[in-house]
Every structure is written in structure tokens, then in C-alpha cells.
Write an enzyme that holds these catalytic residues in place. Sequence first.
Site, PDB file in Angstrom:
ATOM      1  N   LYS A  79       1.353  -1.411  -0.315  1.00 54.38           N
ATOM      2  CA  LYS A  79       0.060  -0.142   0.066  1.00 54.38           C
ATOM      3  C   LYS A  79       0.948   1.041  -0.020  1.00 54.38           C
ATOM      4  CE  LYS A  79      -4.036   1.873   2.355  1.00 54.38           C
ATOM      5  NZ  LYS A  79      -4.697   1.557   4.053  1.00 54.38           N
ATOM      6  N   SER A 155      -9.366   1.395   3.217  1.00 55.19           N
ATOM      7  CA  SER A 155      -8.498   2.693   2.326  1.00 55.19           C
ATOM      8  C   SER A 155      -7.296   1.903   1.591  1.00 55.19           C
ATOM      9  CB  SER A 155      -7.605   3.399   3.323  1.00 55.19           C
ATOM     10  OG  SER A 155      -7.018   3.192   3.917  1.00 55.19           O
ATOM     11  N   SER A 179      -9.391  -0.811   7.268  1.00 53.87           N
ATOM     12  CA  SER A 179      -9.202  -0.250   6.099  1.00 53.87           C
ATOM     13  C   SER A 179      -8.521  -1.638   5.564  1.00 53.87           C
ATOM     14  CB  SER A 179      -7.880   0.502   6.191  1.00 53.87           C
ATOM     15  OG  SER A 179      -8.724   2.056   6.379  1.00 53.87           O
TER      16      SER A 179
END
Length: 456
Positions: A79, A155, A179
Site C-alpha cells: 500500500k 482504504s 481499512s
Amino acid sequence: MDVVNLRDTASALAKRDLTATDHVRHVLAELDALDGTPWANIVAARNDAAALESAARADAELDAGSWIGPLHGVAVAIKDNIDVAGIPTRCGSAVLADAAPARRDARIVEQLREAGAIVVAKTHLHEFAYGPTGLVNAAGPASHPHDPTLISGGSSSGSAVLVGKGIVPLALGTDTGCSVRTPAALCGIVGLKPSSGALPLDGVFPLSTTFDHVGLLTGDVLDAGLAWGALPGVAHLRTPVSGLRVGVLRGGVWELDDPEVVAAVETACRTLRDLGAEVVDTTLPETDEILAAYPIVTGSEAYETHQRWFEDDPGRYRPATATLLAAQADRPASEYLRALRTAERLRGEVLRRLRRTERLDALLTVTTGVRSAPVDSDPAALRGPLLQRCIPFSVLGVPALSVPAPDGHDHPVGLQVVGLTSGPGGHGSHPGESTALALALAVEGTPTDQMRSARP
């Protein structure tokens, strides 16, 4: 090359039926193929030369018989709020469009490399990890891996999409309120948020230093367990399902009105009982208080990080992020401190009650209040449904894992398994993760013989 899951990839690499170089080349070709598709923005950055160099090094080690473990030679995605040396960390925002390349890996990336993994890409995320939809990013929204008209969740949107599409068998995300678990639930994969402090946050761009966690995204629970156990410093304690006492959350936000979700929870309960677990109903009366404290702590800490940038040029943030930050600007420090103390008090009180008074080893509930939403949805309208059932376990700091219910629903049903089992503490002691993984294997519908032989 049709190997996509972690255990098959690891086995093929260890047996030398597959070279790390061929594996990485295949993954890079799959990433190339995203150009011109609705998923073209899922990869935030790449360094193909570095990935291939790492693959060649892994092949030399494997050919020499120096096998490190099941991540040796495996392609992973990271990420883009987690530092990877030589690549800018932009956090999905125009604010960091001119960021210099990271000087060193985040500690969790170092640990992956120590375990032999090969970084192939950095991935899309909801801007600065401050939202659960994946809709808010300077490069545009993330689309569901199998239906570009739907959201991916966030997210950790890009990491979930690459795992969901079968391009990488393992990806890193972060989870402050939901997330890792929310995109896992919506994309029909597995997301593990471990206990607070289990995985290091050094080199991870903060959202809330109080609640931030690093987590793992994989295709199924066996792969999640394999990845978890392969990380340096993590000791997996194998846990039998028989004899565990599992509380199914009822009342308030935990009540369910989707018939398919109700049926999935009841099926999971029957499965656990058939395997010898004791399944009982329970409540979490502190839920509203937890949900009230969380946005104050998270928002205050996020604003402290962004204050200088935001005050200098709020227009560089996406409107949804700017709205969230602006709401924190005048919050008094006393309100933040009260919320922080409330969260700390509740963590102690709730865990004592659940562990000691109710003698629970784990909790079972759903991951999200909605299972899908169109990509033109209002991000603000989705915050509650995507966050509410995950936030409590971030505040409590206990491991929580989202696993897709079996039976092939049109939109995946994410079931959330929460580990409560406490242990002696210390480095390498993770009984809560062990409990969550064992129960998740059962909930997922993994055959009993595979459960016995698995080493998560």
C-alpha cells in the site's frame, strides 16, 4: 502460469517447478495488462528493475538450497502509505505529488524482504488512508476487482484489488478503523488486522498513531496464516476449534437485516458448533461510546499530521478529505484527551468483561453494513456502514479477520472473526491471532483435513 495463491506459489518456488524470475515477470505482465482498463490506476508505482534483480537473487539462493521460508521468491504488493526504498510514498494525494523517493524501507517491508518476498508494486489507497471507500484518490477511484461499476472498499483499495484479481498472492495494507477488513469483505478475500503493535509501524505514514495497524490481504485464510507465520518474530500457536467459546454479537449496530447475511452468520455458527466450539449470543453495550471516541482521536491525530500542509493549501486535498480535516481544525485539546482516555478505559473494561466474566475466546459478527455500492456513491454516506462494525476492534487493539462466507453470494458476505484469547505477552506471542485464524478457517469452509495440516 496459473499459480495464483500463496501456498501453491511457495510450493512451486521451493520445488523449483517455478523460478522467482518467471513468477515476477508474469506478475509484471499482469500489471502491464491493467493499462487501458478500469483498473489502470490501481498500481501507484513500480520499480521493475529492482523487482527482477530481487527475483534473480532469490533464484540463486533457492538453487543453492538456501530456502528461507514460504515467502521466498513470492511477489507482494505494498500500500502506498508504506515506504519502499527508492519509490516515493504519495499516499494517493496531490499533496505528495512531488515527494522524493523513500530513503529506506519501512520496517514491515524489511521484514517481508528478510522472509524472501519480492516487492513488485505500490498500490492505490483512499487518500492518506482517511476513508473506507477507495473512492478518494488523486488518480481517481478504485473499482471492485470483478465489477468496475462497484467500489473496492478502502482504504487499502489497491492491495485488495490486486489480490482479488489474482495478480499477487499477498499484499500489505494498513487498518486504522477498517481499512484492511472492509476492502477484503467487499472484494471477497481475506484481510487480517493483527493486534496492536504486532507488526511495526516504522516507515508507515500515520493516520492515527493510536489506532494504526499494518495488516495482510490474501485470497483465503490458509494463505493468511501462511503469510502471518512467515514474518520474522511471529510465532503461531496452533489452536483447535473444539472447546473455544465464541460470542456472536447482537443488538444495536450488530443487528442484521440482510437475509443473506443473517443466513451466513447462522451457517458459520452451526459450523463452529459442529467442530466442538461453544457458540453463545453476546452484546457490546459500550459500542456507542467507542464509536463516539474513535473519530475524535483519529481526527485530532490526523489534523496534527496535516495541519501545516492543510493550512497552507487545502485545495491540494480531495474535497472529501478536506472536509474531514476542516472539521478537526477547532477541536480543543481537552476534547481529544477525554476521548483518548475514554478509549483507554473502555479497552480495559471491555476486554476484562469479555475475557474474564463471559469467558469468551473470540467474537463473530459481520464486517460491513453494506456488501456493495456503486462507484458514483457519496463517500460520506458510506462511512458509517463501512466502518461501524470494524472500529471497536481497532480501539480494543485485538486481532480481527474478515473472511468471505462460502456459498457464492452475488455480493460477498464478509464475516469478521475477532480473537480475544490473551497470552503471556512479549515478542512472538500471538494467541489472539491464532484463535482468529483457526476459527476463520472453519467459517470459510476449509475442509477439516486441510485445517489439521495447515500451519497458519
